[in-house]
Structure formats: structure tokens, C-alpha cells
Design an enzyme around this catalytic site. Sequence first.
Site, PDB file in Angstrom:
ATOM      1  N   TYR A 142       0.982  -1.399   0.003  1.00 35.42           N
ATOM      2  CA  TYR A 142      -0.373  -0.114   0.380  1.00 35.42           C
ATOM      3  C   TYR A 142       0.819   1.486   0.286  1.00 35.42           C
ATOM      4  O   TYR A 142       1.448   1.320   0.647  1.00 35.42           O
ATOM      5  CB  TYR A 142      -0.814   0.026   1.332  1.00 35.42           C
ATOM      6  N   GLU A 230      -3.814   7.407  -3.612  1.00 35.60           N
ATOM      7  CA  GLU A 230      -3.729   6.036  -2.455  1.00 35.60           C
ATOM      8  C   GLU A 230      -3.706   5.036  -4.074  1.00 35.60           C
ATOM      9  O   GLU A 230      -4.105   5.077  -5.123  1.00 35.60           O
ATOM     10  CB  GLU A 230      -4.935   5.717  -2.448  1.00 35.60           C
TER      11      GLU A 230
END
Length: 427
Positions: A142, A230
Amino acid sequence: MLQLIKSRFQKSLFNLPKFSILKRNLNLHEWQSKTLMQKHDVAVESFKVADSAQGVYKAIKGMDYPSYVIKSQIFAGGRGRGRFVENGFQGGVRFAKDAEEGYKFAKKMLGNHLVTKQTDEKGKLVRSVMISQCMNIKRELYFAVLMDRVSQGPMIIVSPKGGTSIEEVAEETPDLIARFPIDVDIGPTMEQKKKIAEFLEFNKSLFPKVSKEVQALYDLFIATDSSLVEINPFAETKEGDIFSLDAKFNFDDNAFFRQKEIFEMADKSDEDPRETEATKMGSSYVGLDGNIGCMVNGAGLAMATLDVLKMYGGEPANFLDLGGGASKTVVIKAFKILASHPNVKTILVNIFGGIVRCDMIANGILDAVKEVGLDVPLVVRLAGTNVEKGIKLMNDSGLPIITASNLGDAARKAVKTVKSFVKKKLM
Ligand code: ADP
Ligand code: MG
């Protein structure tokens, strides 16, 4: 400010049941984000977009990879584990070995609604799909850059546990998330990039590649005036490469003037057309579930209006915040937008004449009523400069405008007209 009002609506301010709050955030589809990323030298897989199954078939025929990923393009995450309403098809992200299989999957996805953890139970209509080269993923990580309020600057957030919802990781294994506040004047330092690579458990030999991707993503974040970039998953492949395989961007609305190209990419098909119209004239529109249309100037006044309406038993259908200036043309358009909401049974205007004088606003309202006509009652409360003049203009106009002396009076009258309106309709 608008964001604040929305979050206040969504929270327990009125203890209302579920609202259908419309967001004014600029949304980009994954394929659009990836186009931007390509431009800014971020490593992404090869991809194409199609809006028909035939298009998917053709796209794959023109690509030459061992396998492909067919990805539904909607404004919500969690697509991989989503499900289609109409046919029960599982997965808004599916692996296809060839054009025939891609065609088959696209048939199931296009024109249908995909329900994911991030949508409501109706789901989101899939209008296009992205055809991606399937990568040999070794690990899913991530990566995010966002504007952080506390450190008042960019912040890079990473986790070796990607692919799943970061909220879950934060709750269950918070130690697997690391935050790096970035000095906006210099960007991520070599030291920070090294630490990021270490925290993401990359082999030392890959540090230069990680560092390059981190820098490219950060540069993209700054260059596009994003408030969030993101990447989930930020993936390491078996070949030892690093790719951003899913992307979500948010942009700062205030950057509109210098990011025209990006804002023009926005797909408004999911947006309430009233919101689009309001944005065009520099106002803000929020759709709600009640039946009183509210025209106000200023976000604080909007909140006060809705609080008081609730107090008198009223339910706002929407509100349109005219902002600072309320010229005649703006007021006319605002009326059209408010009245076009099917649930509006009365319109409440609550305007404070500070920058714009009340008599000017009154004239704007009168012109608007004459031009647009009125098929619902109109209650007006004005306060501020030249208020007496403004009220007199409306009272003398011969038009069926109900004027109010203060906010409580206005709310009471608006609620009363709604009730009689409903009765009339029933009779
Ligand atoms: P969402 O987060 O909406 O479910 P993603 O784009 O993250 O959508 O896709 C879901 C999962 O599908 C990813 O976590 C990854 O495992 C896999 N995936 C996505 N794109 C690719 C790709 N190009 N190659 C291989 N696997 C992929
Ligand atoms: Mg994802």
C-alpha cells in the site's frame, strides 16, 4: 467549507436517517488516473478502455500478453470482491486468458450495477471497463500521499499489507502502517525513501527502483494539486519490477484554475445534473431527502437554516449556496435548479445582504419569479443592508411571495406551506 457542511449533515446534527449526500469531489476513473500516471513517469501496466464487449474483444486482439484483467470502471473501490445486481456475477475485476473470455466477462459487467463495500445496495452502473495487462504479482503493498492537516504538509503513508482495505489494516495491525511527513520545499529525502523501501520489506537490490517510483508518485501528487494519491496495490512483480496497479486520486477544488485539463476529464454521469449546473455558476448544491428547497448565501447560514427548519419539523430537499454574489442571473438559475428537484414543495430563501444589498436581492428574486414562474410557494427572509427596502419591494410586487421577519418565522412559514401543499395535492 462545503465539505464541512456535508460532513455535518452526515453526522448526527439532525439525527436524520441515511442521506443521499452528493459529493462535489472530482472523480477520475482508474484508466484516467493511469493515463495521468503514465504522463508523470509512474510505472503502470499497459491498458486500454472499452465501453462494449465487442470493444473489449478487439482491444485484447490488439494486445499480446499471456493474460488480461478486465476491470469495471466505477467511482468506488473494493471492485474485486464486488457483485453485480442484475446477474449475480461475482467480481468487478476478473482475470481473462484471451479475447473470448474478456468478451464474456465484459458482457456480464457492462450496463450492470456493481455493488461493493464502498457503494450502497443499488451499486454503481458500469459504463466502461479497462483491459489491463495481467502482471505476475509477488506482493501487494500500500502506498499513499496525502495532504495532512496535523503536519500541515504532504504525508506519505505505506504498508507492506496492501491489496486489502487500509482501514482494516489500521484497525487490526496498526504497526504495519508507517507515516512519513514530507517537507514540501524539498520533497521526500533519500533517507526517507530508503526507510520506505525498508518498511515495505523490499530486497536491497530493489531500493533504487522503489525510490524512483516513490519520487515519481510524489512529483505527480504535487504537479496535479492532488489532495490524495492512493495506490492499492502498489505491487512487486515476480520479475522484480514495481507497478501501481490501482489508483485513487482526489484533487483540491481550489486548483481548478490551473488544472483545467484534469478537471475536464471528470465524468459527471453519476453526478446530479443540478450539482453540475450549480458548480458551473460558481455556487454549491447539495441534494437531500426532504421537500423544502433552500436558497442561501454562505455555508454557515445554510447550516443555521437547516437546523431551524428541522426544529420546526421541516425537511430540506436540497440547498443551494449562492456564495458571495447574488446577481439577477445567478438567482434566476438558482431558482430553476431548486425547483427542478421533484420533491420540492416549497422554496425557502434565506439571504443575508452583506456584500449584496437586500433590495438588489429582492429585485433578483422578483425578476426570477417573473421569468421562471412559480408552481410552489416561496418564502423569503432577508436580513442586512437595505432589508426594509427589499421586503417592501416584494410585498408591493403583487406576486405571491411570503415574506418573513426572521429565521424562525421563515422556517415556520415554509413548513406550514409544505403541509398545506401536501393537503391540496391530496384533495
Ligand atoms: P479494487 O481495489 O477496486 O478491488 P484493484 O484494481 O485493486 O480493484 O484490483 C483488485 C485486485 O486485482 C488487486 O488487489 C490485484 O490483486 C488484482 N489486480 C488488479 N490489477 C491487476 C493487474 N493488472 N495484474 C494482476 N493483478 C491485478
Ligand atoms: Mg485496490
